[in-house]
Design a protein around this motif. Structure first.
Motif, mmCIF file in Angstrom:
data_model
loop_
_atom_site.group_PDB
_atom_site.id
_atom_site.type_symbol
_atom_site.label_atom_id
_atom_site.label_comp_id
_atom_site.label_asym_id
_atom_site.label_seq_id
_atom_site.Cartn_x
_atom_site.Cartn_y
_atom_site.Cartn_z
ATOM 1 N N ALA A 163 76.554 101.738 115.737
ATOM 2 C CA ALA A 163 76.006 101.621 114.384
ATOM 3 C C ALA A 163 74.613 100.996 114.409
ATOM 4 O O ALA A 163 73.722 101.402 113.648
ATOM 5 N N GLU A 164 74.411 100.018 115.288
ATOM 6 C CA GLU A 164 73.082 99.407 115.424
ATOM 7 C C GLU A 164 72.063 100.426 115.906
ATOM 8 O O GLU A 164 70.914 100.445 115.420
ATOM 9 N N ASN A 165 72.469 101.271 116.834
ATOM 10 C CA ASN A 165 71.552 102.305 117.331
ATOM 11 C C ASN A 165 71.199 103.292 116.220
ATOM 12 O O ASN A 165 70.026 103.685 116.073
ATOM 13 N N ARG A 166 72.220 103.700 115.452
ATOM 14 C CA ARG A 166 71.952 104.624 114.339
ATOM 15 C C ARG A 166 71.051 103.967 113.304
ATOM 16 O O ARG A 166 70.126 104.600 112.774
ATOM 17 N N ARG A 167 71.321 102.703 113.012
ATOM 18 C CA ARG A 167 70.484 101.978 112.050
ATOM 19 C C ARG A 167 69.042 101.900 112.535
ATOM 20 O O ARG A 167 68.096 102.176 111.777
ATOM 21 N N ASP A 168 68.869 101.533 113.799
ATOM 22 C CA ASP A 168 67.523 101.393 114.347
ATOM 23 C C ASP A 168 66.784 102.723 114.343
ATOM 24 O O ASP A 168 65.572 102.776 114.064
ATOM 25 N N ASN A 169 67.492 103.803 114.655
ATOM 26 C CA ASN A 169 66.863 105.134 114.627
ATOM 27 C C ASN A 169 66.446 105.504 113.210
ATOM 28 O O ASN A 169 65.345 106.043 113.000
ATOM 29 N N SER A 170 67.320 105.215 112.249
ATOM 30 C CA SER A 170 66.996 105.522 110.850
ATOM 31 C C SER A 170 65.811 104.693 110.373
ATOM 32 O O SER A 170 64.910 105.206 109.699
ATOM 33 N N VAL A 171 65.827 103.405 110.719
ATOM 34 C CA VAL A 171 64.712 102.529 110.323
ATOM 35 C C VAL A 171 63.410 103.017 110.947
ATOM 36 O O VAL A 171 62.359 103.026 110.287
ATOM 37 N N SER A 172 63.468 103.443 112.196
ATOM 38 C CA SER A 172 62.274 103.947 112.864
ATOM 39 C C SER A 172 61.733 105.187 112.159
ATOM 40 O O SER A 172 60.521 105.311 111.932
ATOM 41 N N GLU A 173 62.624 106.102 111.800
ATOM 42 C CA GLU A 173 62.193 107.316 111.101
ATOM 43 C C GLU A 173 61.606 106.989 109.729
ATOM 44 O O GLU A 173 60.576 107.555 109.334
ATOM 45 N N ILE A 174 62.267 106.078 109.009
ATOM 46 C CA ILE A 174 61.774 105.682 107.689
ATOM 47 C C ILE A 174 60.416 105.009 107.804
ATOM 48 O O ILE A 174 59.500 105.260 107.004
ATOM 49 N N THR A 175 60.273 104.150 108.817
ATOM 50 C CA THR A 175 58.997 103.452 109.024
ATOM 51 C C THR A 175 57.867 104.428 109.295
ATOM 52 O O THR A 175 56.759 104.297 108.744
ATOM 53 N N LYS A 176 58.130 105.428 110.133
ATOM 54 C CA LYS A 176 57.111 106.434 110.426
ATOM 55 C C LYS A 176 56.717 107.209 109.180
ATOM 56 O O LYS A 176 55.528 107.429 108.914
ATOM 57 N N GLU A 177 57.721 107.619 108.412
ATOM 58 C CA GLU A 177 57.439 108.377 107.193
ATOM 59 C C GLU A 177 56.668 107.522 106.192
ATOM 60 O O GLU A 177 55.744 108.007 105.526
ATOM 61 N N ALA A 178 57.042 106.246 106.085
ATOM 62 C CA ALA A 178 56.343 105.345 105.172
ATOM 63 C C ALA A 178 54.885 105.153 105.603
ATOM 64 O O ALA A 178 53.976 105.098 104.768
ATOM 65 N N GLU A 179 54.673 105.065 106.910
ATOM 66 C CA GLU A 179 53.304 104.917 107.418
ATOM 67 C C GLU A 179 52.468 106.150 107.094
ATOM 68 O O GLU A 179 51.298 106.043 106.720
ATOM 69 N N TRP A 180 53.079 107.341 107.246
ATOM 70 C CA TRP A 180 52.360 108.570 106.906
ATOM 71 C C TRP A 180 51.983 108.582 105.430
ATOM 72 O O TRP A 180 50.848 108.947 105.065
ATOM 73 N N LYS A 181 52.916 108.175 104.579
ATOM 74 C CA LYS A 181 52.640 108.150 103.150
ATOM 75 C C LYS A 181 51.572 107.110 102.799
ATOM 76 O O LYS A 181 50.711 107.349 101.950
ATOM 77 N N GLN A 182 51.648 105.953 103.455
ATOM 78 C CA GLN A 182 50.641 104.919 103.215
ATOM 79 C C GLN A 182 49.259 105.416 103.644
ATOM 80 O O GLN A 182 48.255 105.157 102.971
ATOM 81 N N ASN A 183 49.199 106.101 104.771
ATOM 82 C CA ASN A 183 47.924 106.645 105.251
ATOM 83 C C ASN A 183 47.379 107.702 104.297
ATOM 84 O O ASN A 183 46.154 107.857 104.169
ATOM 85 N N ALA A 184 48.280 108.439 103.641
ATOM 86 C CA ALA A 184 47.837 109.433 102.665
ATOM 87 C C ALA A 184 47.424 108.761 101.354
ATOM 88 O O ALA A 184 46.534 109.254 100.643
ATOM 89 N N ARG A 185 48.051 107.629 101.039
ATOM 90 C CA ARG A 185 47.770 106.955 99.774
ATOM 91 C C ARG A 185 46.402 106.280 99.766
ATOM 92 O O ARG A 185 45.683 106.308 98.751
#
Length: 246
Positions: A148-170
């Motif tokens: 579960a920790e691995n799945r959580r960390d993978n999800s957080v990593s994906e969310i962080t990347k997507e958030a960074e892309w959106k922030q860079n676009a903003r």
């Protein structure tokens, strides 16, 4: 406030990015793995408490068995000495009779101790099985926690990347819009649940979803195209386009 109609429409692009960022933050905070890890953590805590109790039971039985083994050994040694004295046969008849009684008594005592030891050993076997079972449960729960920790960390990593892309676009989009307009939009967004600007569509505010009637509709309809209009109900910026139906 005045703002170019195109800049007002671009507020919707900014709002779309901010909405996505808000959704990503909500996803990060409410990942199913977070709740799963909370449940697993509590379960492991209960199992570890159960293991501690089971271990104490085994240790107590080991101590009692060791004590009985010492007592049995003491009885055996004493019985062996008495047997040797009996074999030697150099004692008076009265002492020989007493010695025979003592040997019989020691035999009964040894039998009682060995029976008690056997009973404790059977209990220990049961307690050890319980300890082994809870150890297995803890092992399985810990493996689930790691997964579960691995799945959580993978999800957080994906969310962080997507958030960074959106922030860079903003950043460039917000920088290209009039600062005063962005400041007003951000202020409304922070006080209105994340929605600062909404499209007026078919005569309805996209923020509060209420239809415009009467004087309010006329106010919005007659406002100059460069006028930044706000909803009387939800106070959000209402962006007018050809879809506004006014």
């Amino acid at each position: 406030m005045k703002a170019d109609p195109k800049d007002q429409q671009r507020l919707l692009d900014l709002q779309a990015i901010d909405t996505t960022l808000q959704q990503l933050a909500h996803r990060r905070k409410n990942l199913p793995e977070i709740a799963e890890l909370d449940v697993l953590g509590k379960a492991i805590g209960r199992l570890e408490d159960e293991r501690a109790r089971a271990e104490v039971d085994v240790d107590d039985l080991d101590r009692d068995i060791a004590r009985l083994e010492r007592e049995v050994d003491t009885v055996r040694q004493r019985s062996a000495k008495d047997q040797q004295r009996l074999v030697d046969g150099r004692l008076p008849a009265r002492e020989l009779t007493a010695l025979e009684h003592e040997i019989a008594s020691l035999a009964r005592r040894q039998s009682e101790l060995e029976d008690a030891e056997l009973e404790l050993m059977e209990k220990r076997e049961t307690s050890q099985a319980a300890l082994d079972a809870v150890d297995e449960k803890i092992s399985v729960a810990r493996e689930k926690r790691i997964a579960a920790e691995n799945r959580r960390d993978n999800s957080v990593s994906e969310i962080t990347k997507e958030a960074e892309w959106k922030q860079n676009a903003r950043r460039p989009l917000a920088a290209d819009l009039p600062a005063e307009l962005v400041q007003l939009y951000d202020k409304i967004r922070e006080s209105s649940g994340g929605l600062g600007a909404a499209l007026v569509q078919y005569g309805r505010c996209g923020g509060c979803r209420l239809e415009l009637f009467g004087a309010d509709r006329n106010r919005v309809k007659s406002a100059p195209v460069d006028e930044v209009v706000r909803c009387e109900e939800c106070r959000r910026i209402m962006v007018r386009t050809g879809e506004s139906g006014l």
